[in-house]
Enzyme design. Structure first.
Site, PDB file in Angstrom:
ATOM      1  N   CYS A  48       0.986  -1.276  -0.322  1.00 39.90           N
ATOM      2  CA  CYS A  48       0.124   0.044  -0.393  1.00 39.90           C
ATOM      3  C   CYS A  48       0.753   1.095  -0.152  1.00 39.90           C
ATOM      4  O   CYS A  48       1.495   1.424   0.825  1.00 39.90           O
ATOM      5  CB  CYS A  48      -0.795  -0.003   1.501  1.00 39.90           C
ATOM      6  SG  CYS A  48      -1.974   1.586   1.539  1.00 39.90           S
ATOM      7  N   CYS A  50      -0.087   4.250  -0.229  1.00 39.34           N
ATOM      8  CA  CYS A  50      -1.124   5.597   0.976  1.00 39.34           C
ATOM      9  C   CYS A  50      -0.011   5.417   2.473  1.00 39.34           C
ATOM     10  O   CYS A  50      -0.185   6.134   3.197  1.00 39.34           O
ATOM     11  CB  CYS A  50      -1.650   5.669   0.375  1.00 39.34           C
ATOM     12  SG  CYS A  50      -3.434   4.418   0.925  1.00 39.34           S
TER      13      CYS A  50
END
Length: 171
Positions: A48, A50
């Site tokens: 991920c 983010c």
């Protein structure tokens, strides 16, 4: 189906170059926890961007602090599926799964957790500061103070828009 190795390897190396030990099987996870007499930081790594894009640098920054856990270990969600499942089922029971995820263990028990919701929308510096605060509370020979944190206080990270911290990264 696991993420492709070529995609994951650079993200693994961000932690292993720091001396974080990879646990790739359930047996390796169990062995690490059986040997966990003192303190250990577990990193559930992730692709991920983010959140993991700030979690890994935060671990690197926290490694510079004066007070450190005795051991650092990692499993990779989405690739080390057996190891990740073992960690979540056996050692993080009752804590909702998330990745990335950081957990500080003392004497084999989780004492401080940083879930994805505590990572998203926050800088690596802020996350590292949370880790250092936890290290100072739990990674000494002293008893932790009665007001030792168990999770980051992300109230100061509130963007003021009424959204939970989990959604701050989409602002």
């Amino acid at each position: 189906m696991p993420y492709p190795k070529a995609m994951v390897d650079p993200m693994r190396e961000e932690l292993t170059r720091l001396g974080v030990e990879e646990l790739r099987t359930a047996e390796e996870v169990d062995d690490a926890f059986e040997d966990a007499d003192d303190t250990m930081l577990l990193v559930i790594n992730s692709v991920c961007g983010c959140a993991a894009g700030n979690a890994r640098p935060a671990v690197a920054m926290a490694r510079e602090a004066d007070v450190q856990p005795d051991r650092y270990v990692t499993v990779f969600a989405g690739q080390d599926e057996e190891a990740t499942a073992q960690v979540r089922d056996q050692y993080l029971a009752g804590i909702p799964p998330s990745s990335p995820f950081l957990a500080l263990f003392r004497d084999g028990q989780p004492v401080y957790v940083v879930e994805r919701k505590h990572i998203e929308g926050r800088s690596a510096n802020a996350i590292a500061a949370d880790l250092v605060e936890a290290f100072e509370a739990y990674c000494t020979d002293e008893e932790p103070p009665s007001d030792a944190p168990t999770r980051p206080d992300t109230g100061s990270a509130d963007s003021g828009n009424g959204l939970p911290s989990t959604f701050q990264s989409i602002n």
